[in-house]
Design a protein around this motif. Sequence first.
Motif, mmCIF file in Angstrom:
data_model
loop_
_atom_site.group_PDB
_atom_site.id
_atom_site.type_symbol
_atom_site.label_atom_id
_atom_site.label_comp_id
_atom_site.label_asym_id
_atom_site.label_seq_id
_atom_site.Cartn_x
_atom_site.Cartn_y
_atom_site.Cartn_z
ATOM 1 N N HIS A 136 67.883 82.241 56.267
ATOM 2 C CA HIS A 136 69.026 82.912 55.506
ATOM 3 C C HIS A 136 68.381 83.077 54.064
ATOM 4 C CE1 HIS A 136 72.996 81.799 57.838
ATOM 5 N NE2 HIS A 136 72.304 82.702 58.360
ATOM 6 N N PRO A 137 68.513 84.142 53.346
ATOM 7 C CA PRO A 137 67.921 84.159 51.998
ATOM 8 C C PRO A 137 68.716 83.565 51.072
ATOM 9 C CG PRO A 137 69.613 86.192 52.452
ATOM 10 C CD PRO A 137 69.329 85.158 53.884
ATOM 11 N N VAL A 164 71.455 87.375 47.886
ATOM 12 C CA VAL A 164 71.801 88.669 48.272
ATOM 13 C C VAL A 164 72.204 89.406 47.387
ATOM 14 C CG1 VAL A 164 72.903 89.849 50.240
ATOM 15 C CG2 VAL A 164 72.023 87.462 50.786
ATOM 16 N N SER A 198 70.931 96.853 51.161
ATOM 17 C CA SER A 198 71.020 95.377 50.735
ATOM 18 C C SER A 198 69.591 95.134 50.394
ATOM 19 C CB SER A 198 71.377 94.557 52.015
ATOM 20 O OG SER A 198 70.555 94.611 52.932
ATOM 21 N N ALA A 225 67.658 91.266 49.613
ATOM 22 C CA ALA A 225 67.723 89.775 49.898
ATOM 23 C C ALA A 225 66.322 89.052 49.293
ATOM 24 C CB ALA A 225 67.904 89.243 51.326
ATOM 25 N N HIS A 266 64.152 85.734 49.733
ATOM 26 C CA HIS A 266 63.580 84.529 50.956
ATOM 27 C C HIS A 266 62.816 83.630 50.371
ATOM 28 C CE1 HIS A 266 65.875 86.380 54.494
ATOM 29 N NE2 HIS A 266 65.688 87.599 53.734
ATOM 30 N N ALA A 293 73.870 91.881 55.464
ATOM 31 C CA ALA A 293 74.381 91.546 54.265
ATOM 32 C C ALA A 293 75.803 91.564 54.247
ATOM 33 C CB ALA A 293 73.899 92.629 53.314
#
Length: 609
Positions: free
Chosen positions: A105-106, A109, A179, A181, A183, A194
């Motif tokens: 997961h980031p 966001v 979106s 993001a 990471h 998202a």
Amino acid sequence: MPEPDRPYRPIEDYALIGNGHGAALVARDGSIDWACLERFDAEPIFSRILDRLRGGYFALRPEGAFEAERLYLRRTNILSTTFTTETGVVSLHDFMVAPEDGARHPHLVRLVTGVSGKVPMVAIYRPLRGFAEAFEPLEAEDGHVTAPGHPRLAADVPFAIEGDCAVARFSIDGAEDHSFALHAEGERPLRPDARDLLEMARRAWAGWTAGAAYDGPLSDALTRSALVLKGLIYEPTGAIVAAPTTSLPEEIGGVRNWDYRFCWIRDACLSFYVLKKFGMVAESEAFFRYVCSLSEREKGGLRPLYAIAGESDLSEHAVPHFEGWRGSSPVRYGNEAADQHQADAYGQLLDLLYMYHRLGGTIPDAAAARARHLVKFSARHWHETDAGLWEPRKPEKHYLHAAIMNWVALDRAIRLFGERDDWCAERDRIVARVNGEGVHRDGYYPQYIGSNDVDAALLIAPMVDFPVDEAVFARTVDVIIERLGRGPLVYRYLNDDGLPGHEGTFLICAFWLVDALAWLGRIEEATTRFAALRALQNDVGLYAEEVAEDHTFLGNFPQAFSHLAFIHSALVLDLYAHGGRAAVRGTYADRTLRETDERRAPRIESPRG
């Protein structure tokens, strides 16, 4: 594509997002100007709040003129900003995602959604590792932007490199979304939906707030402050950072710029009280374990503050090439106040242990042994000078606040471990000294023995159950209002502290005054001041550390102590409304155990040995 014409934003223009590990500040215009993603005290990846030209940032906004309104989604730390332009309306949701083992997961966001019309948008990604003097060259390919030592930006719009920035220009129609993001550096991440992440975050926050034990007046406002505190807790250890930022100044253009991304022991009992009273059971237990672990490992006295994973080396450094917010230099990281001797820490630890015990918990043997050692130290040395809780850069003094907190250490030790002749004798000597030679000839408690100056720290004396002379304390409150008060605001002191310049009023002191007035039975004054202080929150319910007399925010932001004090004062007024003066007297433990509106007082559910 740097933005050289963009001025510094007011501190109150920012909102917090976080995930229990790191945090970011988002400006009203959609720019993330501060972010430490993996740890609160890590090197920032965005730092434009401290240098508008040299700092990193991540802007996302309409290309043309716009108006912005924002709020947090109800009972969450998800920020929603609505941009209104001549051609349409778009909304922006900013949030951080809690790390999960095995998931890519980031960290952060950004989801922008068209509401109506068609709006040209621009995204500008300009990361800077720490306080580096140069930007790493960025690479953009297939919706990803990368650079060595930087998070990977994944987006569903193409970016192009323009100088030291990655820039995306796109238009968004009604009901369309895009979106972005961030990471961790390294493995190429998956690109999760998202909207799914947004809903996951919303459910997580809503589930957490559903467990709140408080359902009295101002429930929504207190929940917002509780969410701020939750956003400032480092989940791996339970530590609470004083603030997620460094070097936001106490005076515009001044040198009082400190790093607050650490955990101060001085408010341990207040923190635990608020966490427990508000029903934050897991967080209060984790914080208790964190403080106990620090006390158990120290061979000498306690330090005033620690890193969020318990490290004690907080060497202070300046960043000479950063100009600071609105020219307030130096920018600092680390905090040399960690090396000061602040005697009030002993009382804080013993008060915390006593509250934990009163709520049904079992104090770990190692923590009890360490507490006994600290109390012996307190009994032997309470009459000596110390640096004081405000960390002045001056010679040590006989601060009355330190004497009072040493009394707390001895008093709570006697309650926990039984009476000992030396502990009882020294406890009585402290009372005699504070209420004897400690009283100024004009009938108030001064900052330190022999001083003419007054200190707002003494407002806490009755709230820790110190046996103040009530007439002297009432006079002290009046002198504080007269000398340190500015409307509802309160300076912590106004005498020389060894540093050039001056500072703003301290919000925690203003709330302490509310508590003191309630304790004295001056409830109309207390409620009037509380209402005025509540009105000083920014548009999304956040407080800074300090407020200037013109109500401009100063200091690191948002400030945990300000929100702790806001919740505490609300609970004090709530108790008073149901039980009068008697309900707000005694120790933190006494107030925690008192019931309000027939709500059960919180207790430790799973005592730890």
